[in-house]
Design a protein around this motif. Sequence first.
Motif, PDB file in Angstrom:
ATOM      1  N   UNK A 133       0.937  -1.368   0.021  1.00 47.87           N
ATOM      2  CA  UNK A 133       0.041  -0.020   0.072  1.00 47.87           C
ATOM      3  C   UNK A 133       0.784   1.117  -0.171  1.00 47.87           C
ATOM      4  N   UNK A 134       0.711   1.954  -1.241  1.00 47.69           N
ATOM      5  CA  UNK A 134       1.684   3.305  -1.160  1.00 47.69           C
ATOM      6  C   UNK A 134       1.460   4.210  -0.095  1.00 47.69           C
ATOM      7  N   UNK A 135       0.562   4.188   0.753  1.00 51.81           N
ATOM      8  CA  UNK A 135       0.057   5.028   1.756  1.00 51.81           C
ATOM      9  C   UNK A 135       0.537   4.475   3.044  1.00 51.81           C
ATOM     10  N   UNK A 136       1.289   3.397   3.050  1.00 51.44           N
ATOM     11  CA  UNK A 136       1.581   2.627   4.379  1.00 51.44           C
ATOM     12  C   UNK A 136       3.067   3.012   4.463  1.00 51.44           C
ATOM     13  N   UNK A 137       3.599   3.874   5.288  1.00 52.64           N
ATOM     14  CA  UNK A 137       5.046   4.394   5.355  1.00 52.64           C
ATOM     15  C   UNK A 137       5.924   3.254   5.813  1.00 52.64           C
ATOM     16  N   UNK A 138       5.481   2.505   6.638  1.00 54.07           N
ATOM     17  CA  UNK A 138       6.346   1.132   7.181  1.00 54.07           C
ATOM     18  C   UNK A 138       6.409   0.002   5.969  1.00 54.07           C
ATOM     19  N   UNK A 139       5.242  -0.097   5.373  1.00 53.16           N
ATOM     20  CA  UNK A 139       5.486  -0.954   4.088  1.00 53.16           C
ATOM     21  C   UNK A 139       6.289  -0.540   3.052  1.00 53.16           C
ATOM     22  N   UNK A 140       6.340   0.845   2.860  1.00 49.06           N
ATOM     23  CA  UNK A 140       7.346   1.450   1.745  1.00 49.06           C
ATOM     24  C   UNK A 140       8.716   1.070   2.212  1.00 49.06           C
ATOM     25  N   UNK A 141       8.847   1.399   3.594  1.00 51.21           N
ATOM     26  CA  UNK A 141      10.356   1.178   4.060  1.00 51.21           C
ATOM     27  C   UNK A 141      10.853  -0.233   4.090  1.00 51.21           C
ATOM     28  N   UNK A 142       9.837  -1.133   4.505  1.00 48.63           N
ATOM     29  CA  UNK A 142      10.217  -2.393   4.592  1.00 48.63           C
ATOM     30  C   UNK A 142      10.153  -3.167   3.100  1.00 48.63           C
ATOM     31  N   UNK A 143       9.523  -2.785   2.074  1.00 49.02           N
ATOM     32  CA  UNK A 143       9.711  -3.298   0.719  1.00 49.02           C
ATOM     33  C   UNK A 143      11.061  -2.890   0.100  1.00 49.02           C
ATOM     34  N   UNK A 144      11.721  -1.702   0.494  1.00 43.33           N
ATOM     35  CA  UNK A 144      12.825  -1.466   0.259  1.00 43.33           C
ATOM     36  C   UNK A 144      13.927  -2.204   0.637  1.00 43.33           C
ATOM     37  N   UNK A 145      13.920  -2.617   2.137  1.00 39.66           N
ATOM     38  CA  UNK A 145      14.910  -3.390   2.841  1.00 39.66           C
ATOM     39  C   UNK A 145      14.633  -4.902   2.223  1.00 39.66           C
ATOM     40  N   UNK A 146      13.494  -5.326   1.972  1.00 35.76           N
ATOM     41  CA  UNK A 146      13.183  -6.680   1.212  1.00 35.76           C
ATOM     42  C   UNK A 146      13.745  -6.729  -0.033  1.00 35.76           C
ATOM     43  N   UNK A 147      13.910  -5.860  -0.963  1.00 31.50           N
ATOM     44  CA  UNK A 147      14.498  -5.814  -2.094  1.00 31.50           C
ATOM     45  C   UNK A 147      15.825  -5.691  -1.693  1.00 31.50           C
ATOM     46  N   UNK A 148      16.306  -5.092  -1.073  1.00 35.06           N
ATOM     47  CA  UNK A 148      17.868  -5.237  -0.828  1.00 35.06           C
ATOM     48  C   UNK A 148      18.344  -6.770  -0.364  1.00 35.06           C
ATOM     49  N   UNK A 149      17.778  -7.351   0.365  1.00 33.88           N
ATOM     50  CA  UNK A 149      17.675  -8.559   0.891  1.00 33.88           C
ATOM     51  C   UNK A 149      17.591  -9.568  -0.254  1.00 33.88           C
ATOM     52  N   UNK A 150      16.645  -9.418  -1.336  1.00 38.15           N
ATOM     53  CA  UNK A 150      16.637 -10.532  -2.370  1.00 38.15           C
ATOM     54  C   UNK A 150      17.915 -10.441  -3.232  1.00 38.15           C
ATOM     55  N   UNK A 151      18.412  -8.912  -3.402  1.00 38.56           N
ATOM     56  CA  UNK A 151      19.564  -9.009  -4.410  1.00 38.56           C
ATOM     57  C   UNK A 151      20.994  -9.604  -3.566  1.00 38.56           C
ATOM     58  N   UNK A 152      20.894  -9.400  -2.146  1.00 37.19           N
ATOM     59  CA  UNK A 152      22.047  -9.951  -1.621  1.00 37.19           C
ATOM     60  C   UNK A 152      21.828 -11.631  -1.666  1.00 37.19           C
ATOM     61  N   UNK A 153      20.585 -11.979  -1.454  1.00 36.69           N
ATOM     62  CA  UNK A 153      20.527 -13.542  -1.563  1.00 36.69           C
ATOM     63  C   UNK A 153      21.051 -14.023  -2.706  1.00 36.69           C
TER      64      UNK A 153
END
Length: 478
Positions: free
Chosen positions: A403-423
């Motif tokens: 949800x683009x209006x959910x600040x926590x989700x927006x922060x978490x999805x960017x951390x998730x993307x980082x973890x996927x690349x490192x994986x």
Amino acid sequence: MNETMAPPPLNENVLSRLRSIFGEDRLLTNSTDMMTYSYDASFETQLRPKNPQAAVIALSTEEVSECVKLANEFKIPVYPRGAATGQTGGAVPVKGGIMLDLSKMNRILEIDHRNMQAVIEPGVIQNDLNEALKPYGLRFPPDPGSANMCTVGGMVSNNSSGLRAVKYGVTRHYVLGMEVVLPTGDIIVTGGAKSKALKSVSGYDLAHLMIGSEGTLGIVTRLRLKLLPLPVTRGIVLCSFERLEEAGEAVNAVFSSGLQPSAIEIMDFNCTKAVNMMKPELSLPLNNEAILVFEVDGAREEVTSQVNRLKAVVEKFTNYIKFSDEPEECEKLWQARKLVGAAVGLLKPGGFRVYGGEDICVPISKLPETLREIHNIADRYGIICGIYGHVGDGNMHTGPVVNMNNQLEMENVQKMIDDIHELAIRMEGTTTAEHGVGIVRAKYMDVEHGAAMEVMRAIKKTLDPNNILNPGKMALPN
């Protein structure tokens, strides 16, 4: 979230000379036009778009050359752009400068069917090219999911591939030569200045140096492409597996049997759910962890034989199977995979599908482990995610939904993307197998390539000492 800051306008001398090259109508400087050139399809540029100082629309190689000469003289960045369907910010002007729009250089110059090749300009849309080739019984095989929109020049820039890369390879396998404007504005032709040969080992392979360089070494203005015959027909086998591991075992068994499918696609349980939500009549089985879609192609008798052999191999691992070599039925079976990219957004009410961590590739043997770990990462950050992709060569797409209006989700999805690349790197894979590096994956380049990155930087510095072509990309000099 729009962090665009308007860079200062170019000086009047530069604008006047651009006007003399492109005319009044094809030189754009107003703020609305600059905004339209500030992003591509990537999540990164939706959050942080970047405006150019001016945009020009090229119609010829000579115009491109004159523009680059001017930019090199004044040390102004130049950003070549096609259809902006890229997902890594690869054509976004992170340092202002001139946006060079090549989308109107879209002519098919020659279809040399007797020599199995075509000559085109870079702005030709991939599907338009293949439609033009159909009457000759020929095709340009790379088939990215954005084939209705993406330009062939953009495909060359990123060395794109697609669903059928497992059999037919990627874009670089079909480029015989190209005309390129260098950072100095000089024009060269690779692959032989007048050659129409289908192969050559004469001289350095400059075409393949340019392919995948994302416009950082030169600007492609003409392409000579290798073509293949259209397959007579295709067959499909769709099957479902209780566990991801069984899907991986089925893929290995198919390769071990001597079969060479033209495509092997995987969809996880979230993707299956999303497709059923979008098109309930497909009625995909919901209680399993993965679905595989195999495609074979060739002469009708050959396809029928391969479909039967495929069925015999995979039925040892699956609890659900559908198969056909009839064109209309095949299209229905294939429809599920074609829908999944758009369908995953339905997994969350009001959800926005994020293009990030989008096209990692791992060894086939590590695919089940990687798929499960991506879900673990998503669960850790509380993000719904569908995973699908080209399991035949280990290339997968992740589709986080937020949800683009959910600040926590927006922060978490960017951390998730980082973890996927490192994986991907941890699994002895790569951060990108289709869509390129751009700005999104630049920070992983040194880890992924090690000392080879210094060689890449040296090549960039040699060809583009003023760093005017697409600067700020691929972890090259800024």
